[in-house]
Design a protein around this motif. Structure first.
Motif, PDB file in Angstrom:
ATOM      1  N   VAL A 102       0.790  -1.279  -0.102  1.00  0.00           N
ATOM      2  CA  VAL A 102       0.033   0.045  -0.113  1.00  0.00           C
ATOM      3  C   VAL A 102       0.907   1.336  -0.047  1.00  0.00           C
ATOM      4  CG1 VAL A 102      -1.742   1.065   1.316  1.00  0.00           C
ATOM      5  CG2 VAL A 102      -1.918  -1.144   1.049  1.00  0.00           C
ATOM      6  N   ALA A 103       1.995   1.215   0.697  1.00  0.00           N
ATOM      7  CA  ALA A 103       3.095   2.335   0.652  1.00  0.00           C
ATOM      8  C   ALA A 103       3.411   2.524  -0.624  1.00  0.00           C
ATOM      9  CB  ALA A 103       4.093   2.099   1.547  1.00  0.00           C
ATOM     10  N   LEU A 104       3.593   1.383  -1.440  1.00  0.00           N
ATOM     11  CA  LEU A 104       3.972   1.596  -2.889  1.00  0.00           C
ATOM     12  C   LEU A 104       2.880   2.421  -3.720  1.00  0.00           C
ATOM     13  CD1 LEU A 104       5.683  -1.588  -3.966  1.00  0.00           C
ATOM     14  CD2 LEU A 104       6.886   0.528  -3.748  1.00  0.00           C
ATOM     15  N   ILE A 105       1.694   1.984  -3.610  1.00  0.00           N
ATOM     16  CA  ILE A 105       0.486   2.713  -4.265  1.00  0.00           C
ATOM     17  C   ILE A 105       0.360   4.148  -3.691  1.00  0.00           C
ATOM     18  CG2 ILE A 105      -1.980   2.633  -4.226  1.00  0.00           C
ATOM     19  CD1 ILE A 105      -1.904  -0.444  -3.972  1.00  0.00           C
ATOM     20  N   GLU A 106       0.857   4.255  -2.598  1.00  0.00           N
ATOM     21  CA  GLU A 106       0.609   5.561  -2.104  1.00  0.00           C
ATOM     22  C   GLU A 106       1.711   6.690  -2.773  1.00  0.00           C
ATOM     23  OE1 GLU A 106       2.379   7.599   2.327  1.00  0.00           O
ATOM     24  OE2 GLU A 106       1.246   5.651   2.355  1.00  0.00           O
ATOM     25  N   ARG A 107       2.675   6.121  -3.154  1.00  0.00           N
ATOM     26  CA  ARG A 107       3.888   6.909  -3.827  1.00  0.00           C
ATOM     27  C   ARG A 107       4.007   7.198  -4.955  1.00  0.00           C
ATOM     28  NH1 ARG A 107       4.672   5.607   0.997  1.00  0.00           N
ATOM     29  NH2 ARG A 107       6.317   6.471   2.265  1.00  0.00           N
ATOM     30  N   PHE A 108       3.125   6.384  -6.008  1.00  0.00           N
ATOM     31  CA  PHE A 108       2.924   6.557  -7.419  1.00  0.00           C
ATOM     32  C   PHE A 108       2.313   7.660  -7.701  1.00  0.00           C
ATOM     33  CE2 PHE A 108       4.975   2.241  -7.351  1.00  0.00           C
ATOM     34  CZ  PHE A 108       5.949   2.398  -8.318  1.00  0.00           C
ATOM     35  N   PRO A 109       1.272   8.217  -7.222  1.00  0.00           N
ATOM     36  CA  PRO A 109       0.409   9.413  -7.666  1.00  0.00           C
ATOM     37  C   PRO A 109       1.443  10.826  -7.673  1.00  0.00           C
ATOM     38  CG  PRO A 109      -0.892   8.170  -6.255  1.00  0.00           C
ATOM     39  CD  PRO A 109       0.266   7.348  -6.210  1.00  0.00           C
ATOM     40  N   ILE A 110       2.601  10.603  -6.591  1.00  0.00           N
ATOM     41  CA  ILE A 110       3.465  11.580  -6.830  1.00  0.00           C
ATOM     42  C   ILE A 110       4.402  11.745  -8.010  1.00  0.00           C
ATOM     43  CG2 ILE A 110       5.192  12.801  -5.483  1.00  0.00           C
ATOM     44  CD1 ILE A 110       2.518  12.732  -4.380  1.00  0.00           C
ATOM     45  N   LEU A 111       4.555  10.434  -8.371  1.00  0.00           N
ATOM     46  CA  LEU A 111       5.438  10.367  -9.637  1.00  0.00           C
ATOM     47  C   LEU A 111       4.535  10.612 -10.654  1.00  0.00           C
ATOM     48  CD1 LEU A 111       8.023   9.143 -11.124  1.00  0.00           C
ATOM     49  CD2 LEU A 111       6.649   6.792 -11.073  1.00  0.00           C
ATOM     50  N   ALA A 112       3.301  10.434 -10.926  1.00  0.00           N
ATOM     51  CA  ALA A 112       2.490  10.857 -12.088  1.00  0.00           C
ATOM     52  C   ALA A 112       2.429  12.128 -12.173  1.00  0.00           C
ATOM     53  CB  ALA A 112       1.223  10.135 -11.830  1.00  0.00           C
ATOM     54  N   LEU A 113       2.463  12.705 -10.912  1.00  0.00           N
ATOM     55  CA  LEU A 113       2.352  14.376 -10.977  1.00  0.00           C
ATOM     56  C   LEU A 113       3.847  14.787 -11.738  1.00  0.00           C
ATOM     57  CD1 LEU A 113       0.687  15.394  -7.657  1.00  0.00           C
ATOM     58  CD2 LEU A 113      -0.115  16.006 -10.136  1.00  0.00           C
ATOM     59  N   SER A 114       4.873  14.419 -11.201  1.00  0.00           N
ATOM     60  CA  SER A 114       6.116  14.827 -11.824  1.00  0.00           C
ATOM     61  C   SER A 114       6.191  14.759 -13.175  1.00  0.00           C
ATOM     62  CB  SER A 114       7.161  14.006 -11.147  1.00  0.00           C
ATOM     63  OG  SER A 114       7.421  12.514 -11.539  1.00  0.00           O
ATOM     64  N   ILE A 115       5.628  13.671 -13.862  1.00  0.00           N
ATOM     65  CA  ILE A 115       5.546  13.377 -15.138  1.00  0.00           C
ATOM     66  C   ILE A 115       4.431  14.402 -15.840  1.00  0.00           C
ATOM     67  CG2 ILE A 115       5.041  11.777 -17.115  1.00  0.00           C
ATOM     68  CD1 ILE A 115       5.895   9.602 -15.199  1.00  0.00           C
ATOM     69  N   LEU A 116       3.252  14.766 -15.428  1.00  0.00           N
ATOM     70  CA  LEU A 116       2.037  15.167 -15.882  1.00  0.00           C
ATOM     71  C   LEU A 116       2.343  17.051 -15.819  1.00  0.00           C
ATOM     72  CD1 LEU A 116      -0.803  12.888 -15.178  1.00  0.00           C
ATOM     73  CD2 LEU A 116       0.455  13.028 -17.483  1.00  0.00           C
ATOM     74  N   ALA A 197       9.852  23.481 -12.193  1.00  0.00           N
ATOM     75  CA  ALA A 197      10.234  23.439 -10.842  1.00  0.00           C
ATOM     76  C   ALA A 197       9.300  22.415  -9.918  1.00  0.00           C
ATOM     77  CB  ALA A 197      10.187  24.935 -10.076  1.00  0.00           C
ATOM     78  N   PHE A 198       8.060  22.598 -10.336  1.00  0.00           N
ATOM     79  CA  PHE A 198       7.129  21.816  -9.408  1.00  0.00           C
ATOM     80  C   PHE A 198       7.469  20.222  -9.858  1.00  0.00           C
ATOM     81  CE2 PHE A 198       5.197  26.001  -9.208  1.00  0.00           C
ATOM     82  CZ  PHE A 198       5.115  26.009  -7.577  1.00  0.00           C
ATOM     83  N   ALA A 199       7.847  20.170 -11.214  1.00  0.00           N
ATOM     84  CA  ALA A 199       7.786  18.829 -11.829  1.00  0.00           C
ATOM     85  C   ALA A 199       9.061  18.013 -10.922  1.00  0.00           C
ATOM     86  CB  ALA A 199       8.046  18.627 -13.205  1.00  0.00           C
ATOM     87  N   LEU A 200      10.345  18.980 -10.803  1.00  0.00           N
ATOM     88  CA  LEU A 200      11.261  18.414 -10.190  1.00  0.00           C
ATOM     89  C   LEU A 200      11.158  17.840  -8.700  1.00  0.00           C
ATOM     90  CD1 LEU A 200      14.022  20.769 -11.978  1.00  0.00           C
ATOM     91  CD2 LEU A 200      13.875  18.300 -12.043  1.00  0.00           C
ATOM     92  N   ILE A 201      10.398  18.911  -7.993  1.00  0.00           N
ATOM     93  CA  ILE A 201      10.173  18.845  -6.597  1.00  0.00           C
ATOM     94  C   ILE A 201       9.344  17.477  -6.477  1.00  0.00           C
ATOM     95  CG2 ILE A 201       8.481  19.743  -4.698  1.00  0.00           C
ATOM     96  CD1 ILE A 201       9.392  22.561  -5.704  1.00  0.00           C
ATOM     97  N   PHE A 202       8.339  17.362  -7.349  1.00  0.00           N
ATOM     98  CA  PHE A 202       7.505  15.964  -7.068  1.00  0.00           C
ATOM     99  C   PHE A 202       8.465  14.747  -7.382  1.00  0.00           C
ATOM    100  CE2 PHE A 202       3.670  18.890  -8.577  1.00  0.00           C
ATOM    101  CZ  PHE A 202       3.127  18.843  -7.117  1.00  0.00           C
ATOM    102  N   PHE A 203       9.190  14.998  -8.438  1.00  0.00           N
ATOM    103  CA  PHE A 203      10.193  13.829  -8.601  1.00  0.00           C
ATOM    104  C   PHE A 203      10.936  13.414  -7.584  1.00  0.00           C
ATOM    105  CE2 PHE A 203      14.019  11.751 -10.335  1.00  0.00           C
ATOM    106  CZ  PHE A 203      13.429  10.545 -11.001  1.00  0.00           C
ATOM    107  N   ILE A 204      11.637  14.480  -6.877  1.00  0.00           N
ATOM    108  CA  ILE A 204      12.719  14.289  -5.886  1.00  0.00           C
ATOM    109  C   ILE A 204      11.774  13.719  -4.729  1.00  0.00           C
ATOM    110  CG2 ILE A 204      14.258  15.525  -4.457  1.00  0.00           C
ATOM    111  CD1 ILE A 204      14.858  17.401  -6.612  1.00  0.00           C
ATOM    112  N   ALA A 205      10.757  14.130  -4.456  1.00  0.00           N
ATOM    113  CA  ALA A 205      10.046  13.902  -3.307  1.00  0.00           C
ATOM    114  C   ALA A 205       9.512  12.179  -3.355  1.00  0.00           C
ATOM    115  CB  ALA A 205       8.825  14.812  -3.058  1.00  0.00           C
ATOM    116  N   PHE A 206       9.161  11.826  -4.932  1.00  0.00           N
ATOM    117  CA  PHE A 206       8.874  10.580  -4.930  1.00  0.00           C
ATOM    118  C   PHE A 206       9.954   9.638  -4.661  1.00  0.00           C
ATOM    119  CE2 PHE A 206       9.586   7.137  -8.062  1.00  0.00           C
ATOM    120  CZ  PHE A 206       8.549   6.363  -7.578  1.00  0.00           C
TER     121      PHE A 206
END
Length: 433
Positions: A102-116, A197-206
């Motif tokens: 579930v922790a993995l599932i929790e993190r992938f929306p942040i990765l999606a944000l970094s891409i989109l 900048a926000f894309a980079l922030i989301f990716f680093i956070a992921f």
């Protein structure tokens, strides 16, 4: 044991053997829990829901409602779903695999944000706003679905007299790194702007969040001996009010926590009042933030040590006392310098409240019922925590001092109930590891 594999015979281990197993593997499990705590705080400082995420939303829309939804979704998403999965989690003898998946599932929306974000930020920002709130909702709902499992595993692998320092050290190191995380966000925003900048922030956070949970599968965990029978969600929900009445002290503890949510109303308005009343400059506001973060960092270590030696009740009492004094000083302050004390006390209140209210249900709970107890506490306080900022915004139109008085009275009442009617379960109940 060295590989974290538990034999079938260990399942029937007695209480003393389970305690021995937990203590022998404490250092190993402590480092896993510590890594998760530090990574979570560092990542959330990068994409802070107080500063960075509101700025992201304001780049797309001027709607104050949209900005307010960030906190509301976070509160409801992380705290409310727990009550619906606690019964299912109690049936699982081993927690670490559910927690990890579930922790993995929790993190992938942040990765999606970094891409989109860079793809939609320039071409279709309105769609990006919908994508953001969809991803933010999924992220927080997954976190909420994982909370009971996390607390259950935490209570199994960390002895009661070591939970405070585990939380405290994680908070201290995480707080220090959070200062660097906030600075990094500022550098990225200044250099790259929206949306890159926000894309980079989301990716680093992921990446940080992902690395932080890689230790969960290696947790050394004995299967629970007291796995509960299957209950339907409806049966489970009907059981919750009955439990609060039957376990009187836990019911009073939850009631005090519900009242105490009103004390957090003041925190959101200290800065606004200092600006309106005393003309606080941007430099002074920045100093408020520094004092708050410094107070958080020191408080984590002090409270952690205090909780392990004296129990979690005294941690809550100190935090609630800070919640009484801080708004009182704010309401009566003759000059802006007094707000440095207000923000220091506010840090003591926030850290102590989070630590005490998270740890005490673990010690109230009988063996096998940690998910139930922690979930009931979260489910009752979640809607209130979501409504309090909205209520504060309405009351602010009539004067900030009214908010401070309400917060002070709520903290005082919660302090009296906790002090006079709730005993520390560490010293009144038999806590199995």
């Amino acid at each position: 044991m060295s590989e974290g594999v538990v034999s079938g015979a260990a399942y029937k281990a007695g209480e003393l053997e389970r305690e021995r197993f937990t203590r022998l593997n404490f250092r190993h499990n402590f480092l896993i829990m510590l890594a998760d705590s530090i990574s979570f705080q560092l990542a959330t400082s990068l994409m802070s829901q107080v500063t960075i995420l509101p700025l992201f939303v304001r780049e797309i829309t001027d709607s104050t409602l949209a900005v307010g939804l960030i906190t509301a979704i976070a509160s409801l998403g992380t705290l409310l779903p727990a009550i619906f999965v606690a019964g299912y989690i109690e049936q699982k003898a081993i927690q670490k695999w559910y927690l990890f998946i579930v922790a993995l599932i929790e993190r992938f929306p942040i990765l999606a944000l970094s891409i989109l974000t860079p793809l939609l930020g320039r071409s279709n920002p309105d769609l990006l706003l919908w994508v953001f709130f969809g991803a933010w909702t999924m992220h927080n709902l997954a976190m909420g679905l994982n909370m009971p499992s996390y607390f259950n595993l935490f209570s199994k692998v960390i002895p009661p007299n070591r939970r405070g320092i585990t939380w405290g050290l994680g908070g201290t190191i995480g707080g220090l790194l959070a200062i660097l995380g906030s600075s990094l966000s500022g550098v990225l925003l200044e250099r790259y702007g929206f949306p890159d900048a926000f894309a980079l922030i989301f990716f680093i956070a992921f990446v940080i969040l992902f690395v932080g949970i890689l230790g969960f599968p290696f947790t050394r965990e004995l299967p629970s001996e007291d796995v509960t029978r299957h209950r339907s969600i409806l049966e489970y929900l009907r059981r919750a009010p009955k439990l609060l009445l039957e376990d009187r002290e836990f019911g009073l503890f939850v009631g005090a926590q519900a009242i105490y949510t009103l004390a957090f109303m003041a925190s959101a308005f200290y800065t606004a009042y200092a600006i309106d009343r005393f003309g606080a400059s941007p430099q002074q506001v920045a100093l408020f933030t520094t004092i708050l973060m410094g107070s958080n960092t020191v408080a984590n270590l002090l409270y952690g040590t205090l909780a392990d030696r004296r129990g979690n009740k005294i941690v809550l009492q100190v935090a609630m006392s800070s919640g009484v004094i801080a708004p009182l000083i704010a309401a009566m302050a003759p000059s802006i310098e007094w707000f440095y004390i207000v923000f220091a006390l506010n840090g003591l209140m926030i850290v102590g409240s989070n630590m005490g209210s998270s740890n005490m249900p673990l010690e109230f709970a009988p063996p096998g019922q940690v998910p139930t107890y922690s979930s009931i506490n979260m489910a009752i306080t979640a809607p209130l925590r979501s409504l309090v900022p909205i209520l504060g915004g309405v009351i602010a139109g009539y004067g900030y001092v009214i908010i401070f008085v309400i917060a002070m009275m709520a903290a005082l009442l919660a302090l009296l109930v906790t002090s006079m009617l709730v005993r520390d379960p560490r010293f009144t109940r038999s806590t199995k590891l």
